[in-house]
Design a protein around this motif. Structure first.
Motif, PDB file in Angstrom:
ATOM      1  N   PHE A   3      42.493  40.961  41.443  1.00 43.45           N
ATOM      2  CA  PHE A   3      41.958  39.872  40.628  1.00 43.45           C
ATOM      3  C   PHE A   3      40.577  39.465  41.136  1.00 43.45           C
ATOM      4  N   LEU A   4      40.433  39.315  42.460  1.00 44.90           N
ATOM      5  CA  LEU A   4      39.143  38.912  43.025  1.00 44.90           C
ATOM      6  C   LEU A   4      38.058  39.939  42.752  1.00 44.90           C
ATOM      7  N   LYS A   5      38.409  41.207  42.897  1.00 46.69           N
ATOM      8  CA  LYS A   5      37.422  42.259  42.686  1.00 46.69           C
ATOM      9  C   LYS A   5      36.960  42.277  41.225  1.00 46.69           C
ATOM     10  N   LYS A   6      37.887  42.067  40.306  1.00 46.10           N
ATOM     11  CA  LYS A   6      37.537  42.042  38.888  1.00 46.10           C
ATOM     12  C   LYS A   6      36.621  40.865  38.558  1.00 46.10           C
ATOM     13  N   ASN A   7      36.788  39.772  39.286  1.00 47.83           N
ATOM     14  CA  ASN A   7      36.046  38.548  39.010  1.00 47.83           C
ATOM     15  C   ASN A   7      34.990  38.253  40.070  1.00 47.83           C
ATOM     16  N   GLU A   8      34.460  39.297  40.670  1.00 49.43           N
ATOM     17  CA  GLU A   8      33.483  39.126  41.748  1.00 49.43           C
ATOM     18  C   GLU A   8      32.254  38.339  41.299  1.00 49.43           C
ATOM     19  N   ASN A  10      32.025  36.031  39.051  1.00 49.71           N
ATOM     20  CA  ASN A  10      32.393  34.610  38.971  1.00 49.71           C
ATOM     21  C   ASN A  10      32.500  34.001  40.366  1.00 49.71           C
ATOM     22  N   LEU A  11      33.055  34.737  41.295  1.00 46.95           N
ATOM     23  CA  LEU A  11      33.182  34.263  42.670  1.00 46.95           C
ATOM     24  C   LEU A  11      31.806  34.018  43.287  1.00 46.95           C
ATOM     25  N   GLU A  14      30.235  30.852  41.663  1.00 52.26           N
ATOM     26  CA  GLU A  14      30.840  29.619  42.169  1.00 52.26           C
ATOM     27  C   GLU A  14      30.411  29.340  43.610  1.00 52.26           C
TER      28      GLU A  14
END
Length: 125
Positions: A3-8, A10-11, A14
């Motif tokens: 999930f984190l890798k897909k949303n890098e 966005n991370l 933020e």
């Protein structure tokens, strides 16, 4: 893929909003070593943040075994040519150091995705 890798993206966004003072001290997903002079790393080194998933470690082993099996089956590789040196060379994760810190999220505390030799010096939170 995690999930984190897909949303890098966005991370990163933020993080930039919450801690803009730290942005210049972080390198995101770089597989290069920090710059050094005469083998000494700069004391102001940046933090290298890599978001890894099982495809970056155990998945790489699976892919290698599958490709070696195909090469042997097709006659392009002699099983005798599969040596420790060949495996080490093919599994080399260029520039990825052993992780210092691993953040585990979810309900299961697992080292899923990390290679066994990466866990010996890793702190898990």
């Amino acid at each position: 893929m995690s999930f984190l890798k897909k949303n890098e993206a966005n991370l990163r966004e933020e993080f930039a909003k919450k801690r803009p003072d730290l942005i210049e001290h972080i390198i995101w997903n770089s597989h290069t070593k920090p710059p050094s002079q005469n083998g000494i790393t700069d004391s102001r080194s940046k933090i290298n943040v890599l978001l890894l998933s099982d495809t970056d470690s155990k998945g790489k082993i699976v892919s290698l075994v599958q490709s070696l099996a195909r090469a042997v089956s097709s006659g392009n590789l002699d099983p005798e040519d599969i040596t420790d040196q060949l495996l080490s060379e093919k599994l080399e994760m260029k520039g990825i150091p052993n992780p210092d810190l691993a953040l585990i999220y979810g309900y299961t505390c697992s080292t899923h995705g990390l290679l066994p030799w990466h866990t010996k010096t890793t702190e898990f939170l």
